[in-house]
Design a protein around this motif. Structure first.
Motif, short mmCIF file in Angstrom:
data_model
loop_
_atom_site.label_atom_id
_atom_site.label_comp_id
_atom_site.label_asym_id
_atom_site.label_seq_id
_atom_site.Cartn_x
_atom_site.Cartn_y
_atom_site.Cartn_z
N GLN A 57 -33.07 -23.66 28.36
CA GLN A 57 -32.01 -24.31 29.14
C GLN A 57 -30.62 -23.78 28.80
OE1 GLN A 57 -34.08 -25.82 26.98
NE2 GLN A 57 -33.23 -27.73 26.14
N ASP A 58 -30.48 -23.12 27.63
CA ASP A 58 -29.18 -22.55 27.25
C ASP A 58 -29.01 -21.14 27.84
OD1 ASP A 58 -28.57 -24.83 25.75
OD2 ASP A 58 -29.62 -24.05 24.00
N ASP A 59 -30.01 -20.29 27.64
CA ASP A 59 -29.96 -18.91 28.17
C ASP A 59 -31.36 -18.33 28.12
OD1 ASP A 59 -29.50 -16.33 28.92
OD2 ASP A 59 -27.92 -15.93 27.44
N PRO A 60 -32.06 -18.30 29.26
CA PRO A 60 -33.44 -17.81 29.28
C PRO A 60 -33.59 -16.38 28.79
CG PRO A 60 -32.80 -18.75 31.41
CD PRO A 60 -31.58 -18.71 30.57
N THR A 61 -32.54 -15.58 28.95
CA THR A 61 -32.63 -14.17 28.56
C THR A 61 -32.67 -13.97 27.05
OG1 THR A 61 -30.22 -13.86 28.54
CG2 THR A 61 -31.37 -13.53 30.64
N GLN A 62 -32.32 -15.00 26.28
CA GLN A 62 -32.26 -14.89 24.82
C GLN A 62 -33.51 -15.41 24.12
OE1 GLN A 62 -29.55 -13.45 23.11
NE2 GLN A 62 -29.00 -12.86 25.19
#
Length: 445
Positions: free
Chosen positions: A87-92
């Motif tokens: 939910q914060d940054d799917p790419t990370q």
């Protein structure tokens, strides 16, 4: 050194912000330990671990916190590990493998880790579904020979966003991770082990938290415990309170009509207690006679004569910054209000300490500055103590005059309290076998 300083300052500040109670064995768990806790109160929850254990603990925290100016600096200084959430940054998300490896490495070295497996801070009455990260870290370290134990930590707040409210830190029985190691390397077996260990962690956390199904149950649990303690002639018990929560779930499921009827009676009784300004059933039975009133009056007068001047000085010196944390937290969500209040109060206290010390030095020289620097903290603590003491004195005075003028209502409420206490006691006897609680009271110690 940095960790020790942060731990000392935060632990002291938390004990000033809350009334902290700890229910834990005298001997701390050694070796590879994974502390897991419920997560109802933002950054306050991990900070309370500083009070629970003196060991150096590695914290796992969501990655956005590392980008915040002060909090990020503290987390990096404490060697915390970032968790990358979808939910914060799917790419990370791929970076979590490095975090899991670092956490595993810490356990293999015999260190302690803290993680909140719900994966988020929330204000729901019960535990959220647990993520599997804690189980995977523990099993991974156990496979490399580490004797990992998972220790459930229950955090129960009376009013989590209220200054000087009570919080109970309850350490549960440790879980031996080696018992959950898969017998082979197949993926299905590994997943089954992770699920089994996660379920066991959920059971452990459920045993040290209220874990209510709905907020409407909370007053039922609280008043039932008050009435039971009143009948038994003992004090309120946090462990017993959790057992009441479990019993209420069974009671509502097995006897819904009787539960609803009792819930309404308890709610009505609680509301009418507030009308006569008492907070506990035993206060209804208080008898005021000259023999016990006179010492109370003398003690109160002495407290006012000697304490009021210092309290007034404290109000003058600290009255300006006192409301700032409350105003700062107004726009925050409920599960973050205490975090905002606590951090604002901590920073503001240090700044205000420096401002008053500097002002005293400019006005009266270095001697006044030094005296102010040394005496401000004791004065602040005394002001806080006196404010709490004054609230107690005011409550006793209000109860004295109110109960004296409402004798008939008090008598009726006392009789009703006795009747409800009898019913509550019968329920405890009836449901005790289902809770597997031995002994004469619904608490296993």
């Amino acid at each position: 050194m940095f960790y020790a300083c942060v731990r000392a300052v935060v632990a002291l500040a938390l004990r000033l912000f809350y009334r902290v109670k700890v229910n834990a064995p005298a001997e701390e768990p050694s070796g590879a330990v994974l502390f897991v806790g419920n997560h109802p109160n933002g950054l306050i929850d991990p900070a309370l671990v500083f009070i629970l254990t003196r060991r150096k603990v590695t914290f796992l925290a969501k990655s956005p916190l590392f980008k915040l100016p002060v909090i990020g600096w503290l987390l990096k200084g404490l060697d915390a590990l970032p968790v990358y959430r979808k939910q914060d940054d799917p790419t990370q998300m791929g970076r979590n493998e490095g975090t899991l490896d670092a956490a595993k490495g810490a356990l293999v070295k015999g260190r302690a880790i803290t993680i909140f497996p719900e994966g988020k801070s929330h204000s729901e009455p019960g535990l959220a579904e647990l993520k599997t990260g804690a189980a995977r870290i523990a099993l991974s370290a156990a496979r490399e020979g580490a004797a990992v134990r998972i220790v459930p930590v229950g955090l129960t707040y009376a009013e989590k966003n209220v200054f000087r409210s009570e919080v109970l830190i309850d350490q549960g029985a440790p879980i031996d991770v080696t018992a959950f190691l898969p017998k082979d390397a197949e993926a299905a077996t590994e997943q089954a082990s992770v699920r089994a260990l996660t379920e066991r962690v959920a059971e452990g956390l459920g045993a040290v938290t209220l874990n209510l199904e709905q907020w409407e149950d909370l007053p039922v649990v609280q008043v039932a415990e008050q009435l039971y303690a009143f009948r038994q002639g003992g004090k309120l018990d946090a462990e017993r309170l959790r057992l009441w929560a479990r019993g209420v779930r069974l009671f509502r499921t097995q006897e819904p009509e009787r539960y609803e009827r009792l819930r309404l009676h308890l709610a009505s009784f609680r509301k009418r207690m507030t009308l006569v300004q008492v907070t506990r059933p035993e206060e209804l039975s208080v008898q005021y006679r000259a023999g016990n009133v006179a010492p109370f009056v003398v003690k109160t007068l002495l407290t006012l004569v000697f304490g009021l001047p210092l309290f007034a000085l404290g109000l003058v010196l600290f009255g300006l910054p006192y409301p700032v944390p409350r105003m700062a937290a107004k726009s925050a969500e409920l599960d973050m209000q205490a975090t905002v209040k606590f951090l604002t109060a901590l920073v503001l206290s240090l700044v205000w300490w420096g401002v008053l010390t500097g002002a005293a030095a400019l006005w009266g020289g270095w001697a006044w500055g030094l005296a102010t620097f040394v005496l401000l903290v004791p004065l602040a603590l005394f002001t806080l103590y006196f404010a709490e003491r004054w609230d107690g004195i005011r409550h006793d005075l209000e109860m004295f005059f109110t109960l004296g003028n409402r004798q008939r209502l008090r008598t009726r409420l006392l009789a009703e309290g006795e009747r409800l206490a009898t019913e509550v006691e019968r329920l405890a006897e009836a449901y005790r076998p289902q809770l597997q609680v031995p002994g004469p009271s619904p608490v296993a110690k």
